[in-house]
Design a protein around this motif. Structure first.
Motif, PDB file in Angstrom:
ATOM      1  N   GLY A 147      85.213  24.867 103.897  1.00  0.00           N
ATOM      2  CA  GLY A 147      84.657  24.508 102.607  1.00  0.00           C
ATOM      3  C   GLY A 147      85.388  25.182 101.470  1.00  0.00           C
ATOM      4  O   GLY A 147      85.627  24.575 100.414  1.00  0.00           O
ATOM      5  N   VAL A 148      85.746  26.437 101.654  1.00  0.00           N
ATOM      6  CA  VAL A 148      86.521  27.161 100.641  1.00  0.00           C
ATOM      7  C   VAL A 148      87.882  26.509 100.476  1.00  0.00           C
ATOM      8  O   VAL A 148      88.366  26.310  99.358  1.00  0.00           O
ATOM      9  CB  VAL A 148      86.668  28.654 101.032  1.00  0.00           C
ATOM     10  N   PHE A 149      88.490  26.162 101.600  1.00  0.00           N
ATOM     11  CA  PHE A 149      89.799  25.495 101.556  1.00  0.00           C
ATOM     12  C   PHE A 149      89.721  24.222 100.725  1.00  0.00           C
ATOM     13  O   PHE A 149      90.586  23.956  99.891  1.00  0.00           O
ATOM     14  CB  PHE A 149      90.247  25.171 102.983  1.00  0.00           C
ATOM     15  N   ALA A 150      88.667  23.419 100.959  1.00  0.00           N
ATOM     16  CA  ALA A 150      88.533  22.153 100.247  1.00  0.00           C
ATOM     17  C   ALA A 150      88.399  22.373  98.743  1.00  0.00           C
ATOM     18  O   ALA A 150      89.000  21.645  97.945  1.00  0.00           O
ATOM     19  CB  ALA A 150      87.325  21.384 100.779  1.00  0.00           C
ATOM     20  N   ASP A 151      87.614  23.387  98.338  1.00  0.00           N
ATOM     21  CA  ASP A 151      87.448  23.668  96.910  1.00  0.00           C
ATOM     22  C   ASP A 151      88.748  24.147  96.281  1.00  0.00           C
ATOM     23  O   ASP A 151      89.091  23.773  95.160  1.00  0.00           O
ATOM     24  CB  ASP A 151      86.348  24.712  96.701  1.00  0.00           C
ATOM     25  N   VAL A 152      89.474  25.002  97.007  1.00  0.00           N
ATOM     26  CA  VAL A 152      90.751  25.488  96.480  1.00  0.00           C
ATOM     27  C   VAL A 152      91.739  24.340  96.358  1.00  0.00           C
ATOM     28  O   VAL A 152      92.439  24.191  95.344  1.00  0.00           O
ATOM     29  CB  VAL A 152      91.323  26.605  97.381  1.00  0.00           C
TER      30      VAL A 152
END
Length: 320
Positions: A147-152
């Protein structure tokens, strides 16, 4: 040496096209066209017959010279008609299909990317035929880092600033920061390289240490900075970073292998005196604790005192 190898590779790629269009070319003319000596050209010609679309008969380049002219006997070996369709083994097909399905479930993935991935997956399933059956029995899920990857990734593509709560193991604390993301990199773990508005400097954040993240409305505007080559190591100290001196015994010599350093001097006991630079010297307290009796920080003095205090506190915790 590396530069010469790269130059030779580029030259040989151009040489293939050149010779294909000039059957029976004179050695002297070709050497002059490429700005090399005839001996260098002959050395290239000795390598070319080892190249081709495969190592089966007829697929290797059949090129030779009598010292005056160059002859290419099977130029059709590189033609589009001679090329065979790509074939993949069953394990390769399974790995590709499992990975594609897993990536398609990532939260925050752009819809256009998801649809493109699903179309590619469908084509691969059709091409794999019966081999696709094994992949259907396997399932992969990503940890919360996804999820963090997607936001970044979204922030980078939309050029927007990020707010993060980030855990720093060196200080054992959570900090809030606004960052302008520059790129995602993978060196063992996945990181985002960004311009940190709190420190007004380039920083690298490990995604699995991001406790909370929000994509902000503000535009991302990192300053123009030269991207570093991170293929060798993630931590690449700058010349202006503070200097730290660490002395290790024989059991701590591994430090010189894992930490970029300015110098490593041999000590009489078989250890090393290592001088290195880091933007955050306090982060090396963990190194001192890990070394235990195999090493200690010598300078700067305040960092050495801090490391000793941390060691005493750790010992006291075990004595309770």
């Amino acid at each position: 040496m590396a530069a010469n190898a790269i130059d030779q590779t580029r030259r040989m790629l151009s040489l293939v096209t050149y010779l294909r269009e000039r059957p029976g070319a004179h050695v002297s003319d070709v050497a002059r066209a490429f700005g090399i000596t005839e001996d260098e050209l002959i050395a290239d010609l000795d390598v070319l017959p080892l190249c081709g679309t495969s190592f089966r008969g007829g697929d290797l380049l059949d090129i030779d010279t009598d010292g005056d002219r160059i002859w290419w006997h099977n130029p059709a070996a590189l033609s589009a008609e001679a090329a065979e369709p790509l074939r993949i083994a069953s394990d390769e097909a399974t790995a590709l299909l499992v990975a594609a399905r897993a990536v398609a479930t990532l939260p925050g993935l752009r819809e256009s990317d998801r649809l493109a991935l699903l179309r590619a997956t469908a084509k691969l399933e059709t091409a794999a035929g019966e081999m696709a059956g094994a992949s259907a029995r396997l399932n992969v899920t990503f940890e919360s880092e996804g999820g963090v990857f997607a936001d970044v990734d979204r922030a980078i593509s939309e050029r927007r600033r990020l707010w993060i709560r980030y855990y720093s193991p060196a200080r054992d604390e959570l900090t809030e920061r606004e960052i302008d993301p520059i790129r995602l990199v993978s060196v063992g773990h996945t990181y985002v390289e960004a311009w940190c508005r709190r420190s007004e400097a380039r920083r690298t954040f490990r995604l699995d240490r991001v406790a909370e993240i929000r994509v902000l409305d503000e535009a991302s505007a990192p300053p123009e900075i030269e991207l570093r080559d991170l293929s060798e190591a993630l931590v690449q100290p700058a010349a202006e970073d503070p200097e730290v001196v660490v002395e290790v015994g024989p059991g701590g010599r591994w430090v010189a292998e894992y930490y970029p350093h300015d110098s490593a001097e041999e000590l009489p006991d078989g250890g090393l005196r290592i001088t290195l630079r880091t933007p955050d010297p306090s982060s090396l307290r963990r190194l001192a604790l890990r070394l235990g009796g195999d090493g200690h920080i010598v300078a700067p003095a305040d960092l050495a005192d801090s490391a000793r205090d941390a060691a005493r506190e750790a010992l006291a915790a075990y004595e309770l």
